[in-house]
Design an enzyme around this catalytic site. Structure first.
Site, PDB file in Angstrom:
ATOM      1  N   ASP A  60       0.883  -1.168   0.000  1.00 15.40           N
ATOM      2  CA  ASP A  60       0.000   0.000   0.000  1.00 15.40           C
ATOM      3  C   ASP A  60       0.918   1.215   0.000  1.00 15.40           C
ATOM      4  O   ASP A  60       1.651   1.430   0.984  1.00 15.40           O
ATOM      5  CB  ASP A  60      -0.892  -0.017   1.240  1.00 15.40           C
ATOM      6  CG  ASP A  60      -1.873   1.152   1.246  1.00 15.40           C
ATOM      7  OD1 ASP A  60      -1.658   2.117   0.484  1.00 15.40           O
ATOM      8  OD2 ASP A  60      -2.841   1.099   2.019  1.00 15.40           O
ATOM      9  N   ASN A  87       3.952   3.876 -10.769  1.00 16.82           N
ATOM     10  CA  ASN A  87       2.714   3.978 -11.551  1.00 16.82           C
ATOM     11  C   ASN A  87       1.462   4.010 -10.668  1.00 16.82           C
ATOM     12  O   ASN A  87       0.460   4.601 -11.061  1.00 16.82           O
ATOM     13  CB  ASN A  87       2.652   2.789 -12.522  1.00 16.82           C
ATOM     14  CG  ASN A  87       1.272   2.598 -13.109  1.00 16.82           C
ATOM     15  OD1 ASN A  87       0.840   3.354 -13.964  1.00 16.82           O
ATOM     16  ND2 ASN A  87       0.547   1.596 -12.607  1.00 16.82           N
ATOM     17  N   ALA A  88       1.516   3.387  -9.487  1.00 17.59           N
ATOM     18  CA  ALA A  88       0.306   3.318  -8.640  1.00 17.59           C
ATOM     19  C   ALA A  88      -0.226   4.727  -8.414  1.00 17.59           C
ATOM     20  O   ALA A  88       0.533   5.658  -8.152  1.00 17.59           O
ATOM     21  CB  ALA A  88       0.640   2.676  -7.297  1.00 17.59           C
ATOM     22  N   SER A 139       0.536  12.793 -15.238  1.00 12.97           N
ATOM     23  CA  SER A 139      -0.733  12.961 -15.967  1.00 12.97           C
ATOM     24  C   SER A 139      -0.668  14.300 -16.680  1.00 12.97           C
ATOM     25  O   SER A 139       0.078  15.196 -16.253  1.00 12.97           O
ATOM     26  CB  SER A 139      -1.882  12.966 -14.958  1.00 12.97           C
ATOM     27  OG  SER A 139      -3.068  13.429 -15.555  1.00 12.97           O
ATOM     28  N   TYR A 152      -6.284  16.227  -7.575  1.00 11.20           N
ATOM     29  CA  TYR A 152      -5.499  15.359  -8.464  1.00 11.20           C
ATOM     30  C   TYR A 152      -4.393  16.161  -9.144  1.00 11.20           C
ATOM     31  O   TYR A 152      -3.235  15.733  -9.181  1.00 11.20           O
ATOM     32  CB  TYR A 152      -6.438  14.724  -9.490  1.00 11.20           C
ATOM     33  CG  TYR A 152      -5.795  13.694 -10.387  1.00 11.20           C
ATOM     34  CD1 TYR A 152      -5.312  12.497  -9.866  1.00 11.20           C
ATOM     35  CD2 TYR A 152      -5.677  13.904 -11.760  1.00 11.20           C
ATOM     36  CE1 TYR A 152      -4.724  11.539 -10.704  1.00 11.20           C
ATOM     37  CE2 TYR A 152      -5.098  12.951 -12.595  1.00 11.20           C
ATOM     38  CZ  TYR A 152      -4.625  11.775 -12.068  1.00 11.20           C
ATOM     39  OH  TYR A 152      -4.050  10.826 -12.885  1.00 11.20           O
ATOM     40  N   SER A 153      -4.743  17.342  -9.681  1.00 10.53           N
ATOM     41  CA  SER A 153      -3.721  18.163 -10.345  1.00 10.53           C
ATOM     42  C   SER A 153      -2.606  18.519  -9.367  1.00 10.53           C
ATOM     43  O   SER A 153      -1.429  18.481  -9.734  1.00 10.53           O
ATOM     44  CB  SER A 153      -4.340  19.458 -10.890  1.00 10.53           C
ATOM     45  OG  SER A 153      -4.760  19.290 -12.222  1.00 10.53           O
ATOM     46  N   LYS A 156      -0.299  15.574  -8.962  1.00 10.10           N
ATOM     47  CA  LYS A 156       0.485  15.241 -10.160  1.00 10.10           C
ATOM     48  C   LYS A 156       1.483  16.354 -10.496  1.00 10.10           C
ATOM     49  O   LYS A 156       2.566  16.069 -10.995  1.00 10.10           O
ATOM     50  CB  LYS A 156      -0.449  14.934 -11.334  1.00 10.10           C
ATOM     51  CG  LYS A 156      -1.243  13.630 -11.138  1.00 10.10           C
ATOM     52  CD  LYS A 156      -0.342  12.388 -11.045  1.00 10.10           C
ATOM     53  CE  LYS A 156      -1.097  11.086 -11.027  1.00 10.10           C
ATOM     54  NZ  LYS A 156      -0.236   9.898 -10.967  1.00 10.10           N
TER      55      LYS A 156
HETATM   56  N1  LIG Z   1      -6.288   6.169 -16.774  1.00  9.05           N
HETATM   57  C1  LIG Z   1      -6.066   7.447 -17.028  1.00  9.05           C
HETATM   58  O1  LIG Z   1      -6.867   8.105 -17.711  1.00  9.05           O
HETATM   59  C2  LIG Z   1      -4.826   8.112 -16.509  1.00  9.05           C
HETATM   60  C3  LIG Z   1      -4.503   9.387 -17.029  1.00  9.05           C
HETATM   61  C4  LIG Z   1      -3.385  10.037 -16.566  1.00  9.05           C
HETATM   62  C5  LIG Z   1      -2.582   9.442 -15.608  1.00  9.05           C
HETATM   63  N2  LIG Z   1      -2.915   8.219 -15.113  1.00  9.05           N
HETATM   64  C6  LIG Z   1      -2.058   7.651 -14.068  1.00  9.05           C
HETATM   65  O2  LIG Z   1      -1.676   6.349 -14.433  1.00  9.05           O
HETATM   66  C7  LIG Z   1      -1.456   5.569 -13.254  1.00  9.05           C
HETATM   67  C8  LIG Z   1      -2.192   4.251 -13.387  1.00  9.05           C
HETATM   68  O3  LIG Z   1      -3.563   4.531 -13.526  1.00  9.05           O
HETATM   69  P1  LIG Z   1      -4.617   3.507 -14.150  1.00  9.05           P
HETATM   70  O4  LIG Z   1      -5.461   4.279 -15.065  1.00  9.05           O
HETATM   71  O5  LIG Z   1      -3.955   2.288 -14.589  1.00  9.05           O
HETATM   72  O6  LIG Z   1      -5.497   3.225 -12.844  1.00  9.05           O
HETATM   73  P2  LIG Z   1      -6.211   1.899 -12.304  1.00  9.05           P
HETATM   74  O7  LIG Z   1      -6.637   1.045 -13.440  1.00  9.05           O
HETATM   75  O8  LIG Z   1      -7.215   2.369 -11.323  1.00  9.05           O
HETATM   76  O9  LIG Z   1      -5.014   1.164 -11.563  1.00  9.05           O
HETATM   77  C9  LIG Z   1      -4.419   1.800 -10.473  1.00  9.05           C
HETATM   78  C10 LIG Z   1      -3.358   0.880  -9.921  1.00  9.05           C
HETATM   79  O10 LIG Z   1      -2.783   1.535  -8.778  1.00  9.05           O
HETATM   80  C11 LIG Z   1      -2.921   0.689  -7.651  1.00  9.05           C
HETATM   81  N3  LIG Z   1      -3.136   1.464  -6.438  1.00  9.05           N
HETATM   82  C12 LIG Z   1      -4.105   2.376  -6.186  1.00  9.05           C
HETATM   83  N4  LIG Z   1      -3.991   2.829  -4.933  1.00  9.05           N
HETATM   84  C13 LIG Z   1      -2.923   2.192  -4.384  1.00  9.05           C
HETATM   85  C14 LIG Z   1      -2.313   2.207  -3.110  1.00  9.05           C
HETATM   86  N5  LIG Z   1      -2.769   2.974  -2.113  1.00  9.05           N
HETATM   87  N6  LIG Z   1      -1.232   1.426  -2.907  1.00  9.05           N
HETATM   88  C15 LIG Z   1      -0.766   0.626  -3.884  1.00  9.05           C
HETATM   89  N7  LIG Z   1      -1.298   0.547  -5.100  1.00  9.05           N
HETATM   90  C16 LIG Z   1      -2.381   1.328  -5.349  1.00  9.05           C
HETATM   91  C17 LIG Z   1      -4.105  -0.225  -7.955  1.00  9.05           C
HETATM   92  O11 LIG Z   1      -3.961  -1.472  -7.302  1.00  9.05           O
HETATM   93  P3  LIG Z   1      -4.695  -1.944  -5.967  1.00  9.05           P
HETATM   94  O12 LIG Z   1      -6.042  -1.320  -5.932  1.00  9.05           O
HETATM   95  O13 LIG Z   1      -4.684  -3.426  -6.123  1.00  9.05           O
HETATM   96  O14 LIG Z   1      -3.792  -1.484  -4.856  1.00  9.05           O
HETATM   97  C18 LIG Z   1      -3.942  -0.434  -9.465  1.00  9.05           C
HETATM   98  O15 LIG Z   1      -3.035  -1.472  -9.707  1.00  9.05           O
HETATM   99  C19 LIG Z   1      -1.930   6.428 -12.076  1.00  9.05           C
HETATM  100  O16 LIG Z   1      -0.827   7.014 -11.444  1.00  9.05           O
HETATM  101  C20 LIG Z   1      -2.782   7.486 -12.747  1.00  9.05           C
HETATM  102  O17 LIG Z   1      -2.835   8.683 -12.012  1.00  9.05           O
HETATM  103  C21 LIG Z   1      -4.017   7.533 -15.549  1.00  9.05           C
END
Ligand SMILES: NC(=O)c1ccc[n+]([C@@H]2O[C@H](COP(=O)([O-])OP(=O)(O)OC[C@H]3O[C@@H](n4cnc5c(N)ncnc54)[C@H](OP(=O)(O)O)[C@@H]3O)[C@@H](O)[C@H]2O)c1
Length: 267
Positions: A60, A87-88, A139, A152-153, A156
């Site tokens: 976590d 990435n989390a 992001s 969020y902004s 990031k």
């Molecule tokens: N999707 C988009 O549109 C987008 C756009 C810009 C940036 N991003 C960035 O890309 C990254 C990945 O996003 P995603 O879209 O793949 O999101 P996602 O599908 O919701 O996956 C998020 C991942 O982060 C993990 N996570 C969340 N909270 C956590 C915590 N407290 N400790 C450890 N792991 C945690 C989750 O795993 P568990 O729940 O199993 O812990 C999951 O594996 C993020 O940093 C996000 O801000 C995404």
């Protein structure tokens, strides 16, 4: 090559693990970290079927001890670290004047900034030893302040600033820092993100039809990391927005406000 990916249980992180395993096969040792152990095991099985060695590690990123334990486990299993992918992350969508309690803003900062900072601190000696790579998945909201996303902004932008500064500090050790700036990617992140009350929103307020596929996003991150690129700015809008902000900032504000009006109202 030993690669740690946080947030590897789903979305971009899981797809990045699969594509990396597809590309490197038995040359790859993957440390897959997140909180959902069952989902991590499923991703690990897919990567092992492609020839990679894997270690599944519960972590976590809100918990400093768990972040340090992740790095120790990676070193215990594989003896070195070549790449750390921070990435989390979590999303949030709320109008600031509708938020009563800012406690969840602090939690979001813990997840999106402090987790990466703790893991990077613990991993840095090993990454310096391997002249490795650090990746931060920020992001477009870390380049442009997006209305409806003050929390969020902020997290990031903080991540962007932290890793930009670190890049210069570690360059002389042969360590590269790549910052990825995805736009809207087709994952569940917006459904899981905080609403104004700090609860999981359960829905996306955006029109998801134009979202980038998770496969494309992961491929851009993988290619950019291997090429030691500084920044991976995704989407034409993101690339233009970055320059337009310097040339005509109030125009960018107006466009962002129009986009907010097109969205469903944050709840
Ligand atoms: N999707 C988009 O549109 C987008 C756009 C810009 C940036 N991003 C960035 O890309 C990254 C990945 O996003 P995603 O879209 O793949 O999101 P996602 O599908 O919701 O996956 C998020 C991942 O982060 C993990 N996570 C969340 N909270 C956590 C915590 N407290 N400790 C450890 N792991 C945690 C989750 O795993 P568990 O729940 O199993 O812990 C999951 O594996 C993020 O940093 C996000 O801000 C995404």
């Amino acid at each position: 090559m030993v690669v740690i990916i946080t947030g590897a249980s789903d979305g971009i992180g899981a797809e990045l693990a699969r594509q990396w395993a597809q590309r490197e096969g038995s040359k790859l040792s993957l440390v897959l970290a997140a909180r959902s152990r069952d989902k991590l095991e499923a991703v690990a099985a897919e990567c092992e079927a492609l020839g990679a060695r894997t270690l599944v590690q519960w972590c976590d990123v809100e918990d400093q001890t768990a972040c340090q334990a992740l790095v120790h486990a990676a070193l215990g299993a594989f003896g070195s670290i070549d790449v750390l992918v921070n990435n989390a992350g979590m999303s949030a969508h709320a109008l600031f004047d509708e938020v009563k309690d800012l406690a969840w803003y602090q939690r979001l900062m813990q997840i999106n900034l402090w987790g990466p900072a703790w893991i990077t601190q613990a991993a840095l000696p090993a990454i310096k030893a391997s002249r490795g790579r650090i990746v931060a998945v920020s992001s477009l909201a870390g380049l442009l302040g997006i209305p409806g996303r003050t929390a969020y902004s902020a997290t990031k932008f903080a991540m962007t600033g932290f890793f930009e500064a670190l890049r210069t500090e570690v360059a002389s050790h042969g360590v590269s820092v790549t910052i990825a700036y995805p736009g809207v990617v087709d994952t569940q992140i917006r459904y899981r993100g905080f609403n104004a009350r700090g609860e999981a929103s359960g829905h996306s307020s955006m029109d998801e039809r134009g979202a980038m596929s998770v496969q494309t996003c992961a491929r851009l991150i993988l290619n950019g990391t291997l090429a030691r690129e500084r920044d991976i700015v995704m989407t034409t809008k993101g690339k233009l927005g970055r320059w337009l902000k310097l040339l005509a900032p109030s125009l960018v504000d107006r466009l962002a406000l129009q986009a907010l009006k097109r969205e469903q109202r944050p709840q």
